[in-house]
Design a protein around this motif. Sequence first.
Motif, PDB file in Angstrom:
ATOM      1  N   SER A 186      -7.523   7.435  -4.891  1.00  0.00           N
ATOM      2  CA  SER A 186      -8.919   7.873  -4.770  1.00  0.00           C
ATOM      3  C   SER A 186      -9.685   7.617  -6.065  1.00  0.00           C
ATOM      4  CB  SER A 186      -8.991   9.364  -4.436  1.00  0.00           C
ATOM      5  OG  SER A 186      -8.415   9.581  -3.186  1.00  0.00           O
ATOM      6  N   LEU A 187      -9.048   7.914  -7.193  1.00  0.00           N
ATOM      7  CA  LEU A 187      -9.712   7.681  -8.486  1.00  0.00           C
ATOM      8  C   LEU A 187      -9.972   6.195  -8.689  1.00  0.00           C
ATOM      9  CD1 LEU A 187      -7.877  10.083 -10.974  1.00  0.00           C
ATOM     10  CD2 LEU A 187     -10.055  10.396  -9.835  1.00  0.00           C
ATOM     11  N   LEU A 188      -8.984   5.382  -8.297  1.00  0.00           N
ATOM     12  CA  LEU A 188      -9.158   3.939  -8.464  1.00  0.00           C
ATOM     13  C   LEU A 188     -10.278   3.431  -7.559  1.00  0.00           C
ATOM     14  CD1 LEU A 188      -8.050   1.484  -9.956  1.00  0.00           C
ATOM     15  CD2 LEU A 188      -6.491   1.097  -8.043  1.00  0.00           C
ATOM     16  N   ALA A 189     -10.331   3.968  -6.329  1.00  0.00           N
ATOM     17  CA  ALA A 189     -11.402   3.552  -5.416  1.00  0.00           C
ATOM     18  C   ALA A 189     -12.761   3.869  -6.022  1.00  0.00           C
ATOM     19  CB  ALA A 189     -11.244   4.265  -4.070  1.00  0.00           C
ATOM     20  N   GLY A 199     -14.489  -4.099  -5.603  1.00  0.00           N
ATOM     21  CA  GLY A 199     -13.122  -3.589  -5.719  1.00  0.00           C
ATOM     22  C   GLY A 199     -12.905  -2.396  -4.812  1.00  0.00           C
ATOM     23  N   THR A 200     -13.900  -1.522  -4.727  1.00  0.00           N
ATOM     24  CA  THR A 200     -13.798  -0.335  -3.857  1.00  0.00           C
ATOM     25  C   THR A 200     -13.625  -0.765  -2.400  1.00  0.00           C
ATOM     26  OG1 THR A 200     -15.241   0.866  -5.364  1.00  0.00           O
ATOM     27  CG2 THR A 200     -14.987   1.779  -3.160  1.00  0.00           C
ATOM     28  N   LEU A 201     -14.473  -1.691  -1.970  1.00  0.00           N
ATOM     29  CA  LEU A 201     -14.401  -2.143  -0.574  1.00  0.00           C
ATOM     30  C   LEU A 201     -13.063  -2.823  -0.302  1.00  0.00           C
ATOM     31  CD1 LEU A 201     -18.044  -3.506  -0.109  1.00  0.00           C
ATOM     32  CD2 LEU A 201     -17.067  -1.433   0.888  1.00  0.00           C
ATOM     33  N   ALA A 202     -12.569  -3.615  -1.262  1.00  0.00           N
ATOM     34  CA  ALA A 202     -11.288  -4.307  -1.078  1.00  0.00           C
ATOM     35  C   ALA A 202     -10.151  -3.296  -0.954  1.00  0.00           C
ATOM     36  CB  ALA A 202     -11.039  -5.255  -2.245  1.00  0.00           C
ATOM     37  N   LEU A 203     -10.196  -2.257  -1.793  1.00  0.00           N
ATOM     38  CA  LEU A 203      -9.136  -1.243  -1.764  1.00  0.00           C
ATOM     39  C   LEU A 203      -9.151  -0.481  -0.427  1.00  0.00           C
ATOM     40  CD1 LEU A 203      -6.924  -0.030  -3.639  1.00  0.00           C
ATOM     41  CD2 LEU A 203      -8.565   1.733  -4.241  1.00  0.00           C
ATOM     42  N   LEU A 204     -10.356  -0.130   0.042  1.00  0.00           N
ATOM     43  CA  LEU A 204     -10.475   0.582   1.321  1.00  0.00           C
ATOM     44  C   LEU A 204      -9.993  -0.306   2.463  1.00  0.00           C
ATOM     45  CD1 LEU A 204     -13.958   2.282   0.799  1.00  0.00           C
ATOM     46  CD2 LEU A 204     -11.752   3.445   0.940  1.00  0.00           C
ATOM     47  N   LEU A 205     -10.389  -1.561   2.403  1.00  0.00           N
ATOM     48  CA  LEU A 205      -9.991  -2.504   3.445  1.00  0.00           C
ATOM     49  C   LEU A 205      -8.465  -2.621   3.483  1.00  0.00           C
ATOM     50  CD1 LEU A 205     -11.650  -4.554   5.321  1.00  0.00           C
ATOM     51  CD2 LEU A 205     -10.815  -6.305   3.767  1.00  0.00           C
ATOM     52  N   TYR A 206      -7.854  -2.736   2.306  1.00  0.00           N
ATOM     53  CA  TYR A 206      -6.395  -2.896   2.231  1.00  0.00           C
ATOM     54  C   TYR A 206      -5.683  -1.663   2.810  1.00  0.00           C
ATOM     55  CZ  TYR A 206      -1.696  -2.911   0.340  1.00  0.00           C
ATOM     56  OH  TYR A 206      -0.327  -2.835   0.223  1.00  0.00           O
ATOM     57  N   ASN A 207      -6.152  -0.494   2.426  1.00  0.00           N
ATOM     58  CA  ASN A 207      -5.529   0.734   2.958  1.00  0.00           C
ATOM     59  C   ASN A 207      -5.706   0.820   4.466  1.00  0.00           C
ATOM     60  OD1 ASN A 207      -4.352   2.770   0.859  1.00  0.00           O
ATOM     61  ND2 ASN A 207      -6.060   1.761  -0.148  1.00  0.00           N
ATOM     62  N   GLY A 208      -6.867   0.356   4.943  1.00  0.00           N
ATOM     63  CA  GLY A 208      -7.116   0.319   6.390  1.00  0.00           C
ATOM     64  C   GLY A 208      -6.165  -0.643   7.085  1.00  0.00           C
ATOM     65  N   VAL A 209      -5.931  -1.798   6.471  1.00  0.00           N
ATOM     66  CA  VAL A 209      -5.030  -2.797   7.052  1.00  0.00           C
ATOM     67  C   VAL A 209      -3.633  -2.203   7.252  1.00  0.00           C
ATOM     68  CG1 VAL A 209      -3.785  -4.942   6.532  1.00  0.00           C
ATOM     69  CG2 VAL A 209      -6.273  -4.855   6.285  1.00  0.00           C
ATOM     70  N   VAL A 210      -3.135  -1.511   6.242  1.00  0.00           N
ATOM     71  CA  VAL A 210      -1.788  -0.915   6.329  1.00  0.00           C
ATOM     72  C   VAL A 210      -1.759   0.113   7.457  1.00  0.00           C
ATOM     73  CG1 VAL A 210      -0.065   0.472   5.122  1.00  0.00           C
ATOM     74  CG2 VAL A 210      -1.306  -1.314   3.891  1.00  0.00           C
ATOM     75  N   LEU A 211      -2.788   0.980   7.506  1.00  0.00           N
ATOM     76  CA  LEU A 211      -2.810   2.013   8.551  1.00  0.00           C
ATOM     77  C   LEU A 211      -2.908   1.379   9.937  1.00  0.00           C
ATOM     78  CD1 LEU A 211      -2.932   5.064   9.213  1.00  0.00           C
ATOM     79  CD2 LEU A 211      -5.417   4.860   9.204  1.00  0.00           C
TER      80      LEU A 211
ATOM     81  N   LEU B 116     -12.935   8.899 -15.913  1.00  0.00           N
ATOM     82  CA  LEU B 116     -12.569   8.477 -14.561  1.00  0.00           C
ATOM     83  C   LEU B 116     -12.580   6.958 -14.451  1.00  0.00           C
ATOM     84  CD1 LEU B 116     -14.406  10.903 -12.123  1.00  0.00           C
ATOM     85  CD2 LEU B 116     -11.962  10.632 -12.459  1.00  0.00           C
ATOM     86  N   LEU B 117     -13.453   6.344 -15.216  1.00  0.00           N
ATOM     87  CA  LEU B 117     -13.582   4.886 -15.125  1.00  0.00           C
ATOM     88  C   LEU B 117     -12.563   4.161 -16.003  1.00  0.00           C
ATOM     89  CD1 LEU B 117     -17.475   4.600 -15.068  1.00  0.00           C
ATOM     90  CD2 LEU B 117     -15.891   4.551 -13.166  1.00  0.00           C
ATOM     91  N   ARG B 118     -11.755   4.931 -16.727  1.00  0.00           N
ATOM     92  CA  ARG B 118     -10.773   4.323 -17.629  1.00  0.00           C
ATOM     93  C   ARG B 118      -9.803   3.368 -16.910  1.00  0.00           C
ATOM     94  NH1 ARG B 118      -9.498   5.789 -22.757  1.00  0.00           N
ATOM     95  NH2 ARG B 118     -10.728   7.696 -22.663  1.00  0.00           N
ATOM     96  N   PRO B 119      -9.336   3.705 -15.666  1.00  0.00           N
ATOM     97  CA  PRO B 119      -8.395   2.776 -15.008  1.00  0.00           C
ATOM     98  C   PRO B 119      -8.944   1.355 -14.881  1.00  0.00           C
ATOM     99  CG  PRO B 119      -8.479   4.845 -13.804  1.00  0.00           C
ATOM    100  CD  PRO B 119      -9.532   4.934 -14.864  1.00  0.00           C
ATOM    101  N   VAL B 120     -10.250   1.236 -14.676  1.00  0.00           N
ATOM    102  CA  VAL B 120     -10.814  -0.116 -14.547  1.00  0.00           C
ATOM    103  C   VAL B 120     -10.816  -0.809 -15.909  1.00  0.00           C
ATOM    104  CG1 VAL B 120     -12.815  -1.447 -13.784  1.00  0.00           C
ATOM    105  CG2 VAL B 120     -12.245   0.667 -12.646  1.00  0.00           C
TER     106      VAL B 120
END
Lengths: 337, 254
Positions: A186-189, A199-211, B116-120
Amino acid sequence: MIVDLRRFLERRRPLWEELDRRLRAVEADPFARIGLDDIRRLHDLYEQVAADLADARELAVRTEVRDHLEALVARAYALVYALEETPARFRPLRWLAAELPQAVRRRARAGVTAAAAFGAGVLLGGAALLADPSARSHLMPFDHLQLHPAERVLAEERQMRAGGDLAGEQAGSFAAMLLVNNVRVSLLAAALGMTFGAGTLALLLYNGVVLGAVCVDFVVAGQTAFLAGWLLPHGSVEIPAILLGGQAGLVLASALLGDGDRRRRVDRLAAAGPDILSLLGGAAVLLVWAAGLEAFLSQYHEPILPYGLKIAIGLMQTAGLAAWLAFGGRWAGRPAP
Amino acid sequence: MIHDGRWLEVETPEGVVFSLPLAGPVARFLAWQIDLAAIAAVATAIAYLTRWAWDLLPDTVAAVNYVAIFVVAAGYHMLLEWRWRGATIGKRALRLRVVDRRGLRLSPVQVVLRNLLRPVDQLPLFNLVGGVAMGLSRHAQRLGDLGANTVVVRVAPVPLPPVEHLTPPRYNSLRDRPHIEARLRRAVPPAAAVLAVRALLRRDEMDAAARVELFREMAAALRQWGALPPELTAGRSDEQIVRNVVDSYFRAPS
């Protein structure tokens, strides 16, 4: 113009030293409360030293004295104006009941976009597995998903019948691991919002693909009841939590891009900041709840827990969550900025 | 203060402008390394303190360790930057501080957002994204700083110059000759007078031989500009002559 340098330094130096002393005292103890008289005196000294700094531009020894005064004024300025801008007190219950749902609704466009990206991923993952079942290991690259669904259900139910008790062995550490992992996602998203949302959209899409792939895998194998009973209790909370993280990332991206807002970027980011934090705080709260459910409820199957009961719990949670986000805080109106 | 890097210029509501020296990437990287060591030390301490309960409640201890270490790693910067006015252990050691882009103290939202933005910023390895962002940013901001509108500044103390070096140790005979003082103020270029003041303020930092040579040259130039009569300079060292001229030059006319 300061003509008599020595007189200026001798006359003003005691004030500078007093300000320095007072600042040191405050800086040495960040937890100390500053009394009203001290605040007044600090403010008074700050204004006098700031005026000296303006005068020091005329000084012959500009660099040395100005550097000293600039450092002093910078410290005092940060403190004096911080005292004037004391943030509002955080009220956890009010935040949970009203401010969080308000932030979710206020940023509905970002929320819908996050849900759409995740939903598109689910459809893609499902379609990809249907089109090419041999891609299973690529679509679900996790050890615990490599077993065929029917075999897994058989093994899980056999373990339940044999009195397998996950809670007594490793449910706590399992819940902790899930919590940490999901909070990280969630933090990474949210953080990937700095990539203007890509990056957010790609991460959500990837998690959706797995589900999507997991769902189709179990449905095609005729294990829909197990799937729903396994995923719904925690997924009904965990997936919205990850979507909140994605929503926060897209709010950040929107503030970066402008999105029709004509304010300066820094002002847009400052305005978006509290909502981003609220959404992430909401995600964290939901993930704590989801981790508990996943470790202590989702991993128990028939015959210990009937699938119907687990599905009902999941559906009730979904309805409750939806009602909370849709109606929470409506009576309170918008919080003061 | 010697600082070759970039500066943040701040104008206060009172209209006074001051500058803050921005921290460079190397100092920030070193501070981060110290902070990582501090986080590792706390994590080790947690593991050590919970070890006694391992035989009794292994699962609970594992869960507590897992969550506590994550909370420490994620919350360390947030907690310290909030309570220590923008500093962490590493930043304190390197005399750095995070401040609002306007020079103000950080708000809680800024503290959380920049961390919070540190990971990026840490992508793909060794803070590469953050480092590139700092290099490209006018105010040396990583992505977290840009998102939270913060900067990292150096807070090294700047001592007041030793003003006593400006005071003539003996009687300044030039004060008895107002016409010579007036001539000095007229003839000596302001830049040369400023140079003389700075030489006096920094005399203790100079090598003895270099100091003698510098004041010899300065005294010669001042003698020439001010057409100082020999009786006013006889028996006085070159440094004394420079002190007397500076005293007369910057003294308010009586």
